[in-house]
Design a protein around this motif. Structure first.
Motif, short mmCIF file in Angstrom:
data_model
loop_
_atom_site.label_atom_id
_atom_site.label_comp_id
_atom_site.label_asym_id
_atom_site.label_seq_id
_atom_site.Cartn_x
_atom_site.Cartn_y
_atom_site.Cartn_z
N LEU A 107 40.89 -21.12 4.83
CA LEU A 107 40.46 -22.49 5.12
C LEU A 107 39.49 -22.52 6.30
O LEU A 107 38.51 -23.26 6.29
CB LEU A 107 41.67 -23.38 5.40
CG LEU A 107 42.59 -23.63 4.20
CD1 LEU A 107 43.86 -24.34 4.64
CD2 LEU A 107 41.88 -24.41 3.11
N HIS A 108 39.77 -21.70 7.32
CA HIS A 108 38.86 -21.62 8.46
C HIS A 108 37.51 -21.05 8.05
O HIS A 108 36.46 -21.52 8.51
CB HIS A 108 39.46 -20.76 9.58
CG HIS A 108 40.43 -21.50 10.43
ND1 HIS A 108 41.06 -20.92 11.49
CD2 HIS A 108 40.88 -22.78 10.40
CE1 HIS A 108 41.85 -21.79 12.07
NE2 HIS A 108 41.76 -22.93 11.40
N LEU A 109 37.52 -20.04 7.20
CA LEU A 109 36.26 -19.47 6.72
C LEU A 109 35.45 -20.50 5.94
O LEU A 109 34.23 -20.59 6.11
CB LEU A 109 36.52 -18.24 5.85
CG LEU A 109 37.02 -16.99 6.58
CD1 LEU A 109 37.39 -15.91 5.56
CD2 LEU A 109 35.98 -16.48 7.56
N GLN A 110 36.12 -21.31 5.12
CA GLN A 110 35.43 -22.35 4.36
C GLN A 110 34.85 -23.39 5.30
O GLN A 110 33.71 -23.82 5.13
CB GLN A 110 36.39 -23.01 3.36
CG GLN A 110 35.72 -24.07 2.51
CD GLN A 110 34.58 -23.53 1.66
OE1 GLN A 110 34.77 -22.58 0.92
NE2 GLN A 110 33.41 -24.12 1.76
N LEU A 111 35.61 -23.79 6.32
CA LEU A 111 35.11 -24.75 7.29
C LEU A 111 33.89 -24.19 8.01
O LEU A 111 32.89 -24.90 8.19
CB LEU A 111 36.19 -25.13 8.30
CG LEU A 111 35.76 -26.09 9.40
CD1 LEU A 111 35.35 -27.45 8.82
CD2 LEU A 111 36.87 -26.25 10.43
N SER A 112 33.95 -22.93 8.40
CA SER A 112 32.81 -22.30 9.08
C SER A 112 31.58 -22.29 8.17
O SER A 112 30.46 -22.56 8.62
CB SER A 112 33.16 -20.87 9.49
OG SER A 112 34.21 -20.87 10.43
N GLY A 117 26.40 -24.48 6.88
CA GLY A 117 25.57 -25.05 5.84
C GLY A 117 24.87 -26.34 6.26
O GLY A 117 23.86 -26.73 5.67
N ALA A 118 25.42 -27.01 7.28
CA ALA A 118 24.81 -28.24 7.77
C ALA A 118 23.68 -27.96 8.76
O ALA A 118 22.98 -28.88 9.19
CB ALA A 118 25.88 -29.12 8.43
N THR A 120 20.20 -25.62 10.11
CA THR A 120 19.08 -24.83 9.61
C THR A 120 19.43 -23.36 9.78
O THR A 120 20.33 -23.02 10.57
CB THR A 120 17.78 -25.12 10.40
OG1 THR A 120 17.96 -24.65 11.76
CG2 THR A 120 17.42 -26.61 10.39
N PRO A 121 18.76 -22.46 9.09
CA PRO A 121 19.05 -21.02 9.28
C PRO A 121 18.92 -20.60 10.74
O PRO A 121 19.74 -19.81 11.24
CB PRO A 121 18.02 -20.32 8.40
CG PRO A 121 17.72 -21.31 7.32
CD PRO A 121 17.79 -22.66 7.99
N GLU A 122 17.94 -21.12 11.44
CA GLU A 122 17.76 -20.76 12.86
C GLU A 122 18.91 -21.30 13.71
O GLU A 122 19.41 -20.60 14.59
CB GLU A 122 16.42 -21.31 13.39
CG GLU A 122 15.20 -20.72 12.74
CD GLU A 122 14.88 -21.32 11.36
OE1 GLU A 122 15.31 -22.46 11.06
OE2 GLU A 122 14.21 -20.64 10.57
N GLU A 123 19.33 -22.52 13.45
CA GLU A 123 20.46 -23.10 14.20
C GLU A 123 21.73 -22.31 13.91
O GLU A 123 22.51 -22.02 14.83
CB GLU A 123 20.65 -24.57 13.82
CG GLU A 123 19.57 -25.49 14.30
CD GLU A 123 19.65 -26.87 13.67
OE1 GLU A 123 19.16 -27.82 14.32
OE2 GLU A 123 20.19 -27.02 12.55
N ALA A 124 21.95 -21.98 12.64
CA ALA A 124 23.15 -21.22 12.26
C ALA A 124 23.17 -19.85 12.94
O ALA A 124 24.23 -19.36 13.31
CB ALA A 124 23.22 -21.07 10.74
N GLU A 125 22.01 -19.26 13.11
CA GLU A 125 21.90 -17.96 13.77
C GLU A 125 22.27 -18.07 15.25
O GLU A 125 22.93 -17.19 15.80
CB GLU A 125 20.47 -17.42 13.61
CG GLU A 125 20.26 -16.05 14.17
CD GLU A 125 20.93 -14.96 13.36
OE1 GLU A 125 21.33 -13.96 13.96
OE2 GLU A 125 21.06 -15.11 12.13
N ARG A 126 21.87 -19.14 15.90
CA ARG A 126 22.11 -19.32 17.34
C ARG A 126 23.49 -19.92 17.64
O ARG A 126 23.99 -19.79 18.75
CB ARG A 126 21.04 -20.25 17.93
CG ARG A 126 19.68 -19.62 18.04
CD ARG A 126 18.70 -20.41 18.90
NE ARG A 126 18.89 -21.85 18.90
CZ ARG A 126 18.20 -22.72 18.13
NH1 ARG A 126 17.29 -22.28 17.30
NH2 ARG A 126 18.43 -24.01 18.21
#
Length: 138
Positions: A107-112, A117-118, A120-126
């Motif tokens: 469930l934690h992995l799904q939440l992460s 997913g919300a 941008t790729p750059e935001e997710a990276e940082r």
């Protein structure tokens, strides 16, 4: 930061939403949030001495003893003597405790994944680096 009031409000709202989500998914298991957090810590790190577990949870060993007693009675954890220090007790998951940990971890992995997913790729990276910096304040 220009608007500390806005940041404060957002942090409070995030905490409340995350806490509500966590309470909801734990409630379905029949466990308390502290019980599930205990299983999570042991599941993620492996067997721990009671003192180590108390430190990771931010509680006293006295408080932890009551919590672990309940988890032992529920068949989710076992206590065993520490092989290197006979005065210490180690706590580990039973197969049933491991099932609870693994289900909650999914469930934690799904939440992460949903959170990432919300972004941008750059935001997710940082984002992990930013969370690490924020957590250092505690």
């Amino acid at each position: 930061m220009e608007n500390m009031e806005e940041l404060t409000g957002l942090l409070i709202e995030f905490y409340e939403r995350f806490s509500s989500w966590e309470q909801g998914v734990v409630r379905e298991t029949g466990l308390t949030l502290p019980q599930m957090h205990t299983l999570e810590i042991i599941g993620a790190t492996g067997e721990l001495r009671m003192k180590e577990l108390a430190g990771k949870m931010g509680v006293t060993t006295g408080s932890l003893t009551v919590l672990v007693d309940r988890l032992v009675r529920a068949g989710l954890v076992v206590r065993k003597p520490d092989e290197k220090d006979r005065r210490s007790i180690r706590v580990g998951l039973t197969p049933e405790g491991r099932k609870h940990f693994e289900g909650h971890h999914l469930l934690h992995l799904q939440l992460s994944q949903d959170i990432a997913g919300a972004l941008t790729p750059e935001e997710a990276e940082r984002f992990p680096q930013m969370l690490t910096k924020i957590m250092a304040q505690f």
